[in-house]
Every structure is written in C-alpha cells, then in structure tokens.
Design an enzyme around this catalytic site. Structure first.
Site, PDB file in Angstrom:
ATOM      1  N   GLU A   1       2.578   4.803  -4.089  1.00 20.41           N
ATOM      2  CA  GLU A   1       2.526   5.732  -5.253  1.00 20.41           C
ATOM      3  C   GLU A   1       3.868   6.416  -5.502  1.00 20.41           C
ATOM      4  OE1 GLU A   1       0.102   5.479  -2.900  1.00 20.41           O
ATOM      5  OE2 GLU A   1      -1.091   4.289  -4.277  1.00 20.41           O
TER       6      GLU A   1
ATOM      7  N   ASP B   1      -8.956   3.989  -1.956  1.00 20.53           N
ATOM      8  CA  ASP B   1      -9.828   4.477  -0.883  1.00 20.53           C
ATOM      9  C   ASP B   1     -11.104   5.113  -1.408  1.00 20.53           C
ATOM     10  OD1 ASP B   1      -7.853   3.585   0.747  1.00 20.53           O
ATOM     11  OD2 ASP B   1      -7.024   5.565   1.191  1.00 20.53           O
TER      12      ASP B   1
ATOM     13  N   ASP C   1       0.851  -1.192   0.000  1.00 23.57           N
ATOM     14  CA  ASP C   1       0.000   0.000   0.000  1.00 23.57           C
ATOM     15  C   ASP C   1       0.887   1.243   0.000  1.00 23.57           C
ATOM     16  OD1 ASP C   1      -2.299   1.519   0.207  1.00 23.57           O
ATOM     17  OD2 ASP C   1      -2.303   1.450   2.394  1.00 23.57           O
TER      18      ASP C   1
END
Ligand code: GLC
Length: 799
Positions: free
Chosen positions: A410, A485, A407
């Site tokens: 990015e 999300d 997670d």
C-alpha cells in the site's frame, strides 16, 4: 459547496466567462477571463477527456493509469458556437460548453437526450499548505440515476447515497462499509433511463466521490491535489463503458497460464518443507484438484525478501521441482520492505544505488514491517523497477518458482499513524518528482508492474503470474488481485461476492477473496458455502492467517470435504469455459463476472441486486450467504434458464425460491448456451484432453457461444496459434441446428466432441453431420453423441 477534506477551507473559486478558444486537431482549449483553461480532448467518438488548469499552465501530461495502447480516433468531429455556448459534436456525443461559466452538458447524438450536465462543474480551492489546488467537480445527478464500480469498496453494488475516498490502505479485518481499503480505482459507471456512462478521474492524490449523499441531486468528486483530469466514457450499454474504460487503462497484457485459473491453496504459513510436501500429498491422496501452493513470509530468512530460510527449506530448487513433478506450482510472497541490514545484499545494493525512498529533508523513509525496520524501494523510479525486475532471476529462473505474490504494498507500515508513509516522502514518479501525497495510490501498482516484468523475463517462454494486494486503475495490465485480510464470517462471504463483482465492473476481473476468511476460523458450513462461491471467482484461493486453526479442504470432516471436492471439480470441468471468458476479458475488456445490472441494465429489478451474478456469459450463480439454509430466494433475470442440477427450466423476470441444501447452490445455465467442459483433472495438464464435452442447452431461437483455446501457456497464441470456435445454435420446434465456425491455427489435442443436448423438446429420428446421417440407434435418453471436432453443421430433427 463545502467538501470535507482534511485541509483548511479557504473558499471555492470558479471559472469565469470564456474569452478564448483554440483547436488543435482533436484537442480543444477554452480559456476563461480568470485564467482557467479547459482542455477537452476527443479521444474517441464516445470518450471525452476534460482537463482543467487554474493558472493557464498544465502539468506534464503523465499517467500511470492510461495505457499507451489506448485506442484513439473518431469518425466525426465538428465544432460550432452560438452566443451562449460552444457545441462539440462527434458521431456519438454532443457536448455544450457554456461561454458564461465553462459549465458543460453532454447529450446522446442519436436522440439528443441529456446524459449528464455540470452542477457547479469545475471549481477549486487553493492549498496554501501544500501548494496547488484541491480540485473539484460536481455534476447534476439525473432522475433515477444509479452508480456502480469504484474498485474494492466492501458495500452493496449500488453506490447511490454514499460517499467514498480512494487511498490504498492496509485494512486487516475490515468490515462492511470500511473505507478506504486496499485499492484506489477512481472509476464509476452511472445508469439512468437505460443509458450508461462512466467517469474515470485519473488523479492519484487522495480522492473522494459523493454519489448524491451530500446533496440529493448531485454527484461530485474531488482530490487533495493534482489536476481535475477525467474521462467521460459513454455506453449507452454498461458493458461498453467498462470495456472502453479498460481500453484506456489497459487489459491483461496476455492470457494467464491455465493453471492460474485452477484451485490455489495458501496459508500463513506452510513451512518447513516437510509440511508443504505433506500438504501436497494430501491433495493428491484425497483427489481434490489443486494447482498452486503458496509460501508466505516464513520461507524467508528473517523475512528478508529474495532469501530462503535454509533450515526450513534446505534445497528450494529441489522442493519446487518435486512439487512440479506432482503437478503443483509454487508461488512465493515478496513484500516491498527491505530489512535494514548491512550484511544483506539486496539492502546493500539498494543503498549503494540510491533506490530507497527518502523523506523530504533527506533521511531514508524508515518503517517497520515483518522484518523489523526497513527501507522501501521507490518503484516509481524506472531504474528501481528495472533493478527490482532483475532480482527475480534466482527465484524464478534458477529455483523455478512459478508466481509471485506482492503484499503489504500500500505500502503498509506498522505502528505509525496512517499505517503508511507520511506525506512528505519523495518519489521519482517517472521523472515527475513528487511527494507521497501523489505517489501513494500508485506505489503498489508500480511494485506489481516491476514484479510482472521480472517474471515475464525469467519465466519465459512460460507466462508470468503475479498477485498484488494494492492497486490503482490499470494494475489489471500486470497482475491478479485478492480482496485482502477479510474475516471468517457470513457477512464477509457476502462482502466477497460484492467486491468481486465490483472489481469486475471496475475493469479488474482477475480477482478473488481469501476463501473461508483470512482472520478467525470458519465453520465447516461457512467454508463449504464460501468454496461454492469461490470456484466461480476468476481467482480461486483459500487463504487464512493460520493462527486460528487450519483451513484446508479436509479439516472440517468428510461431508464438507466431499462438498468442497465436488465444487472444485466443477471448476476444473468448466476451465475451458472460464478460459474463454478470460480471453473475452483480456481481448475486449468484458468483465468475467457480471452483476445483474451489467447483464440486463434495461430491467430495473437488476439495479439494486447484490447476490446473483453471471459467471462468464451464460452461467447464473447465486451463493448461499446464511447459515442453515436449504435454499434461498433469488432474482432470476429475464429469459429462460436451465437449472444446472436437474435441467428444469425457469422463466426469469421475478424473484423465486431455489432449493440448495449444503451440497448444492443455485446455478443456472442460459438457454441456448453451449458450455465446453474438460474432464476432471487433479491439476491442469494432468491429462491429455482427448475429447471436449459440449453441453448444449436447447433454445427455441438463436444463440451464439464461443470456445477459445490455445496451448494454455507460452506466447504462441499471439502468433495465431489459438483456436476460436463460434457455435451457432438454432432451435426450432422439431429441429436443432448447430453450426461451427473456427478460426486460428492451434490444433487441439482432442479429435472429437462429446455433445450432450439438454432440454430437447422432441424425439430424435435423424441426425446429420455435414449432410451425412449418423447412426442414432446408440443414442441414449440423454441425447449424447460423438462427432468430429471439424464438423461444420449438425442437423437434428424429429422428422
Ligand atoms: C498480510 C496479507 C496476508 C499475509 C500476511 C503475511 O496480512 O494480507 O495475506 O498472509 O500479510 O504475509
């Protein structure tokens, strides 16, 4: 054309006339008077690569997107020229390159029809600020042309009239239209006059796509740096475009373990151990099938990756084992940020070995994530990837965790502009040192890749399971993914539907959403409707941020629990069907979910449809996306479809009302389909499968269905230990023939099939299995009978 970038606009430059041409096997070079070189590679008869240099020199030809296994070769290649142009002909395509300005047009070699031509074509701006060029391509859009793909964009399927950018971004509570979000997949598929082609712009800089927004008849794409380097992929079938794109960028390197296709339960966070145990027990008590439970960041010691909070989880190995004994796999989260803490071994190792990313002038890239200030491994360095892979030994091999969830890759950084690294951060990029401008979009992909290799090594002989949030083209080789999300709203249910379809269309099928919504809390009704959709997504996980209330299947009252159970059970029954479609995806790159346009591109009604999709090859699904619905209008694609619930046959080709109260949803089965089913299990492997059910949906005419099976874990299937059954159904007015052709060496645990025939239009008087009559006296009204799994031909007749 002025294209909006953040950079100062200095004026476009264009190639001038071609003064030189050279051919080297399948690579052609065209050079213009002003030093532009077009390198055209004939990758395959239907795949051309266009690469431009504005200086006569090319960069090192390196790509994270393209797999080494991409197939190469063509049947035919001929190059001719006239005064005006060069003509490149393969068995599928004819490409013209203008001698005047390097502009190109591509035609279908079969009927000479135009597929695509340059508008301005290649042009560029020099970037004084960063060096290099802002590279641009503009194509004349064809009449009636539509566009699809581009990864996880939270918008309607058809992209026409819209502009997007690719820059992977942590996007908590994004909404419809937010752009960019988590993924950068610079690949789209276009369709006009029943011909489809794809463009893969393999450039990792921030890139932009404009689908007839700025100019009504122009499609363009550009990037803030790097090379104009793209692949043109011809269909003319859309499925072939997507499949060829995954041939270039790769397919999952192996099948997932079957449990990974089961139901997963997640929350931020389940801790301590007693909570996890209670959760597990509740699933079994309520008999809601579940295969995987997730540990979010709180299992760690102060959010330090590869550590455990010993107060919450005193003996993780024992816990994981106890969960495993009850049929649960444990998945643990691992983020990229490594806490700055000189007492923390991972931090120390990273520092000592110089594995962390640095700013341009030398300081480390420091940024805040969950643990506080962190440094970040440079996953674009192969040595760092090896180190990272090895870090999984304890978690996977010793403790027994079954999968890893990557997670914040990015990479997400808190409280800074742009929510990520600044542009100047340096990266190794596998020996092609560069700034973050170039490496940003692949950072998460390289993390997932390193994680995958670690899991592959330490899970052996079992198969690894990885899930990632960030991705660039090609990440599908290593990992599954989810859409980040989202929010517990009805619109997000619909967004999840479009994102999953779009990801499948973009070559990345192992995808799902946070079922029920990550932020905020769904009503029971919304949760039930989302589960109904989610069980038809390749990756099926409930996840929520946890701070707005619980989101387990039983928290919304018993009516909802019963509905949720019913739909999860359907997923478990359909596992052999889903596994087969996964195999088609891993092997041939066929998307697991097919938007209607992908299913029937000839039918113009499908070009703007969003809600309906085909799950696998034969099941039509349409989620209910509004509150208080008793059903909905939906488009039924052409053909004859059986209503899954009552076997009523519908003739498609039009929009119609379909009943679907809260405990139901519109599901249809294509006539002629043979759908394999397992018994309901509480988890994969709970039961030895003693019989495979085959639901046969009668069709007048021919239809082929496949069932793929193997050991559902391990690698024996790569050595031929798989079983592929091809079923041929031939229906006539008074007879039905079922033929089976089997290949592969895997021996399934069951010996018989239970055959259920739906929609047979005649009364059976005779059944022959491999020319031997069987006793039909016991056949009930539903036309169900049992045959050996070895049968070759079943002949059912009314005479
Ligand atoms: C991010 C993830 C979310 C996770 C949370 C805590 O927001 O997207 O899934 O639960 O971080 O780790």
């Amino acid at each position: 054309m002025i294209l909006s970038t953040e950079l100062e606009y200095k004026g476009n430059l264009y190639p001038s006339k071609i003064i030189f041409y050279k051919k080297h096997v399948n690579i052609l070079y065209f050079k213009s008077e002003n030093n532009v070189v077009l390198q055209l590679t004939v990758e395959r008869d239907s795949v051309l690569r266009f690469r431009y240099s504005t200086t006569g020199l090319f960069e090192n030809d390196f790509s994270y997107g393209i797999t080494m296994y991409a197939s190469k070769g063509y049947n035919h290649l001929e190059i001719t020229e006239d005064d005006k142009k060069y003509i490149i002909t393969t068995s599928k395509l004819i490409c013209h390159i203008s001698k005047v300005d390097m502009r190109k047009s591509i035609f279908d070699a079969k009927d000479n029809s135009l597929i695509i031509e340059d508008e301005i074509g290649f042009h560029w701006e020099e970037s004084y600020k960063f060096g290099g060029d802002i590279v641009k391509m503009s194509l004349a859009s064809q009449q009636g042309e539509n566009f699809y793909g581009l990864g996880d964009k939270p918008v309607e399927n058809n992209l026409k009239g819209k502009r997007f950018q690719n820059w992977v971004t942590d996007s908590y509570a994004y909404v419809r239209g937010t752009d960019p979000i988590y993924k950068a997949i610079p690949f789209y598929t276009a369709l006009h006059k029943n011909k489809s082609y794809g463009i893969f712009f393999d450039n990792t800089f921030r890139s932009f796509f404009d689908f007839c927004k700025e100019k009504r008849n122009v499609t363009s794409f550009w990037a803030d740096g790097g090379e104009m380097n793209y692949y043109f992929i011809y269909g003319p079938e859309m499925t072939d475009v997507v499949s060829n794109y995954t041939d270039l960028t790769g397919r999952p390197q192996h099948m997932p373990p079957l449990w990974a296709l089961g139901y997963h339960q997640c929350k931020w966070s389940y801790y301590p151990e007693s909570k996890v145990k209670k959760l597990a027990a509740k699933f079994r008590e309520l008999q809601i099938p579940c295969d995987a439970l997730y540990l979010d960041i709180d299992y760690m010691e102060g959010f330090r990756c590869f550590t455990w909070n010993k107060e919450y989880f005193p003996d993780p190995k024992r816990m994981v084992k106890e969960l495993a004994d009850d049929g649960f796999k444990t998945i643990a989260i691992i983020d990229p940020g490594i806490k700055i803490d000189t007492e923390y071994s991972i931090f120390k190792e990273g520092l000592e070995n110089d594995y962390f990313c640095k700013r341009a002038d030398g300081p480390y890239m420091k940024g805040k994530v969950w643990p506080g200030e962190c440094y970040f491994p440079d996953y674009t360095n192969p040595k760092v990837r090896d180190w990272w892979s090895d870090l999984f030994k304890e978690l996977i091999e010793d403790i027994g965790v079954n999968g890893v969830w990557n997670d914040m890759n990015e990479p997400a950084v808190m409280d800074v502009p742009g929510k990520s690294f600044p542009d100047d951060v340096r990266h190794d990029y596998d020996g092609n040192q560069c700034s973050h401008r170039k490496a940003h979009n692949v950072y998460g992909m390289q993390m997932a890749r390193a994680t995958y290799h670690g899991l592959k090594k330490f899970s052996y002989p079992k198969r690894p399971f990885v899930i990632t949030r960030a991705a660039y083209s090609g990440t599908q080789r290593y990992s599954s993914t989810w859409t980040g999300d989202n929010v517990a709203t009805w619109d997000h249910l619909s967004i999840a539907n479009q994102q999953a379809q779009r990801m499948c269309m973009s070559g990345f099928s192992f995808v799902g959403s946070d079922i029920g919504g990550f932020a905020e809390q769904p009503t029971g009704e919304l949760f039930a409707r989302w589960i109904q959709l989610g069980v038809f997504h390749p990756f099926c996980r409930v996840h929520s941020s946890g701070d707005h209330g619980d989101q387990e299947p039983w928290v919304f009252g018993s009516t909802i629990t019963d509905i949720v159970r019913k739909f999860i059970e359907i997923r478990y029954q359909l596992l052999p069907y889903l596994y087969t479609t996964f195999w088609k995806y891993a092997n041939e790159g066929i998307p697991i979910l097919k938007s209607l346009v992908l299913f029937d591109q000839k039918d113009p009604h499908t070009h703007y449809r969003n809600d309906e999709f085909i799950f696998g090859e034969k099941i039509l699904v349409c989620p209910i996306i509004e509150a208080n619905s008793k059903g909905r209008r939906m488009y039924i694609p052409k053909g004859r479809w059986y209503n899954f619930w009552d076997n009523n046959i519908l003739i498609g080709g039009e929009e119609m009302w379909v009943d679907a109260d809260i405990d139901s949803m519109p599901i249809f089965v294509k006539e002629g389909a043979i759908i394999p089913k397992y018994p309901i299990q509480q988890y994969v492997g709970e039961k030895v499968i003693e019989q495979l059910e085959l639901d046969v949906y009668y069709k007048e005419g021919k239809e082929i269905s496949e069932v793929y099976e193997d050991a559902h874990d391990g690698y024996d299937y790569k050595k031929g230990r798989y079983s592929l059954r091809n079923f041929n159904q031939v229906g006539k007015k008074h007879s039905l023939t079922l033929q089976q052709f089997k290949s592969g060496k895997y021996i399934s645990s069951y010996d018989t099939f239970k055959i259920n025939i739906h929609g047979l239009p005649f009364k059976i008087t005779n059944i022959e299995v491999d020319n031997e009559k069987i006793d039909i006296s016991k056949i009930n009204g539903n036309v169900t009978f049992i045959v050996t799994k070895e049968f070759r031909e079943i002949y059912i007749t009314s005479k």
